[in-house]
Design an enzyme around this catalytic site. Sequence first.
Site, PDB file in Angstrom:
ATOM      1  N   ASP A 166     -10.274   2.211   1.936  1.00 25.48           N
ATOM      2  CA  ASP A 166     -10.382   1.746   3.382  1.00 25.48           C
ATOM      3  C   ASP A 166     -10.692   2.627   4.421  1.00 25.48           C
ATOM      4  O   ASP A 166     -11.727   2.002   5.229  1.00 25.48           O
ATOM      5  CB  ASP A 166      -8.655   1.494   3.804  1.00 25.48           C
ATOM      6  CG  ASP A 166      -8.101   0.172   3.024  1.00 25.48           C
ATOM      7  OD1 ASP A 166      -9.124  -0.692   2.504  1.00 25.48           O
ATOM      8  OD2 ASP A 166      -7.166   0.022   2.777  1.00 25.48           O
ATOM      9  N   LYS A 219       0.812  -1.327   0.061  1.00 30.42           N
ATOM     10  CA  LYS A 219      -0.092   0.259   0.005  1.00 30.42           C
ATOM     11  C   LYS A 219       0.768   1.290   0.102  1.00 30.42           C
ATOM     12  O   LYS A 219       0.447   2.416  -0.530  1.00 30.42           O
ATOM     13  CB  LYS A 219      -1.035   0.021   1.172  1.00 30.42           C
ATOM     14  CG  LYS A 219      -2.058  -1.067   0.948  1.00 30.42           C
ATOM     15  CD  LYS A 219      -3.059  -1.027   2.245  1.00 30.42           C
ATOM     16  CE  LYS A 219      -4.052  -2.035   2.149  1.00 30.42           C
ATOM     17  NZ  LYS A 219      -5.169  -1.960   3.157  1.00 30.42           N
TER      18      LYS A 219
END
Length: 299
Positions: free
Chosen positions: A113, A77
Amino acid sequence: MAAVEHSSFRAGLIGKGIQASLTPAMHMEEGRAQGLDYRYVLLDLERIDGGDERLPNLLSDAEAKGFGGLNITHPCKQDVIPFLHTLSEEAMALGAVNTVVLRDGRRHGHNTDWWGFAESFRRGLPGANPRSVVQLGAGGAGAATAFAILRSGAERLTIFDQDAARSTALAESMKQHFPDRAVVAGRDLSREMASATGLIHATPTGMAKYPGLPLPADLLDPSLWVAEIVYFPLRTELLIEAEKVGCRILDGGGMAVFQAVGAFALFTGLEPDEDRMLRHFAEMTRGPLQPVRAAGGGR
């Protein structure tokens, strides 16, 4: 983002140890419901020669094969950011990307997220008091949940991590984006839990590979709400213990679904049916998605 112009769509997930992920099934089922020939593949670094070092090549290969988007998970990420052309405001603030939209030869990084957790929290714990929140975990998922709970109105957020430098760094980063809130790196878990209104768990503890509790069970109090990010299994040991005590609980399924909702919309330009995706996830996991229990009292 403009809607896809063709009936076929390709996407994928890059990460390590991702064979059990439900993200492909969620995307493909929603794609089919919207009339797309939607194919979603796993690009598991544990099964690819070169592993993590293949990341830039995987991005290029996906573009060459006509992929419209890629989801990114652990441990990429942060690593993916140098290979992108643009970042959304949220991805830039979090320093983490979980969604890459591929359009016209350019790579656009997003983070869904944080919204996934915020929406799950809003739906699954209505009326929960975010006045003073303790968070366990300061990694990529922890950055997203910290951002989300502060966006959701937390007045004080205390972050704990096994790596004290990481919790300090995350607290400092969040203070830059929320200067009117008290965001601190925790030092005394027992003391902070005694005055907390809620607990967010953002570490892998509780997953099948990492069983156990992330904190002593005797620190749980009926007046707390407890939110989990783990969804394999949905009922982690933490949620089981919290439910026994009388806490209101939120499993990690909602975050998993809503991050996928956000990614699907970014990838395709189409509006996903959130409730349909929630039902599909519940069917796959064969359990209640977001169990909520009444708290005894309330801080």
